[in-house]
Write an enzyme that holds these catalytic residues in place. Structure first.
Site, PDB file in Angstrom:
ATOM      1  N   ASP A 133      -8.952  -6.309  -5.048  1.00  0.00           N
ATOM      2  CA  ASP A 133      -8.662  -5.097  -4.279  1.00  0.00           C
ATOM      3  C   ASP A 133      -9.755  -4.049  -4.535  1.00  0.00           C
ATOM      4  OD1 ASP A 133      -7.649  -2.814  -3.072  1.00  0.00           O
ATOM      5  OD2 ASP A 133      -5.599  -3.137  -3.767  1.00  0.00           O
ATOM      6  N   SER A 166       0.832  -1.195   0.000  1.00  0.00           N
ATOM      7  CA  SER A 166       0.000   0.000   0.000  1.00  0.00           C
ATOM      8  C   SER A 166       0.878   1.262   0.000  1.00  0.00           C
ATOM      9  CB  SER A 166      -0.956  -0.039   1.196  1.00  0.00           C
ATOM     10  OG  SER A 166      -1.984   0.920   1.056  1.00  0.00           O
ATOM     11  N   HIS A 197      -7.021  -6.019  -0.542  1.00  0.00           N
ATOM     12  CA  HIS A 197      -5.980  -5.005  -0.595  1.00  0.00           C
ATOM     13  C   HIS A 197      -4.704  -5.389   0.143  1.00  0.00           C
ATOM     14  CE1 HIS A 197      -4.224  -1.065  -1.006  1.00  0.00           C
ATOM     15  NE2 HIS A 197      -4.164  -0.894   0.306  1.00  0.00           N
TER      16      HIS A 197
END
Length: 350
Positions: A277, A155, A305
């Site tokens: 995601d 991320s 995610h």
């Protein structure tokens, strides 16, 4: 064969005694962790939390060393160390499932808290902008690791990793980017908010309803009791008195903006993406793959995610294959060379 089930409720019966052992021993937490760590049920989070320690890291932007939180490896390896970063407003506990798999496979593995988040001592709050986060990571690497690393960022941690690799290429051998948040243009309008409104927004950021909602969209079909426990793991670091100041400091500084730097990355890169995601489209995975000069891409089906939390076995295997591919190629080359020499010897003896 390395296996690990992410959700404690789904651990096979034959391993439950092992999990109970983890839980029974899990009360031996470092004294600097918030006392709420005792309420966490996840045995893997509890186990990893017992290993968190603080190391002094000297930086140029603070008048004293920062006692910096991380999980150190149990052993050294001849292969390059693996450094695990985490995402926005998270901690090293994000790696509770994948870390033991990598370690069990023989990798020298570190889980490092990015400056401003995690469990470091920030009572005398330093700057938590991008340059400070970068320098802090570099000084930690320079003080304790001192070898080229495999740097892994999920991320927003992917932006941290790219920024670090470009500014300190001597420290990074390879990159692994997981569901990378690298195309957001810094913190946008959040940097322009009045401080009072910024603090109100940050207070909301650690609220239970918002954290539960994030779990709902970040993972596939997560049971409610697991979601609540994972929320408690994810917000544990928010309970420090300096957390709000550190987060506002980062947001007001403008945050990361690495999209224009992606093509400058020289390190070979593995891109990992969860196909489901709901936070960052996997179309951006294809874009990232096209823009990186030397990259491979692997998508994980039925995954959201945070694949290293939801699908740790798949992520660990991809990382192990990526880390070991050069060694495998070298071994294959040596084997082929030996075979060729053997054949020449046979011809010469005829």
């Amino acid at each position: 064969m390395l296996t690990l089930t992410a959700s404690p409720e789904l651990v096979p019966t034959k391993r439950r005694a092992h999990v109970k052992l983890f839980t029974a021993q899990g009360s031996d937490f470092p004294s600097f962790l918030p006392k709420e760590v005792e309420n966490i049920k996840d045995p893997f989070a509890r186990k990893l939390a017992t290993r968190i320690e603080r190391l002094p890291v000297s930086v140029g932007f603070a008048d004293r060393s920062i006692m910096s939180s991380c999980v150190k490896p149990l052993m050294q390896s001849e292969r390059s160390p693996v450094i695990l970063l985490h995402g926005f407003d998270s901690s090293c506990l994000e790696w509770r499932y994948t870390f033991p798999l990598l370690e069990e496979a023989g990798l020298e593995t570190w889980a490092v808290d990015v400056l401003g988040w995690g469990f470091s001592d920030l009572e005398r709050l330093p700057s938590c902008d991008v340059a400070s986060k970068r320098d802090h990571l570099y000084q930690l690497w320079k003080s304790y690791i001192r070898r080229p690393i495999i740097l892994i960022g999920p991320s927003l941690g992917a932006a941290v990793a790219i920024d670090f690799a470009i500014n300190h290429p001597e420290a990074v051998e390879k990159l692994v980017l997981i569901d990378a948040s690298v195309y957001a243009e810094d913190t946008g309008n959040l940097a322009k908010l009045p401080r009072a409104i910024a603090y109100a927004g940050v207070y909301l950021l650690k609220s239970t309803p918002l954290r539960l909602y994030v779990n709902l969209i970040a993972f596939n079909s997560l049971p409610l009791n697991t979601s609540i426990d994972w929320m408690n793991v994810g917000r544990l670091h928010c309970l420090y008195p300096w957390w709000e100041d550190a987060t506002v400091n980062f947001m007001n500084s403008g945050g990361y903006n690495v999209s224009a730097q992606i093509k400058k990355v020289k390190q070979k890169t593995l891109i990992i993406w969860g196909e489901d995601d709901q936070i960052i489209s996997n179309k951006l995975a294809v874009r990232l793959h096209c823009e990186l000069p030397d990259a491979v891409i692997r998508q994980i089906p039925d995954c959201g995610h945070l694949p290293h939390v939801e699908k740790p076995n798949s992520v660990a295997k991809l990382i192990l294959d990526f880390v070991g591919e050069d060694s495998n190629k070298e071994a294959q080359s040596v084997s082929q060379q030996g075979e060729q020499e053997h054949r020449r010897g046979q011809r010469d003896s005829l």
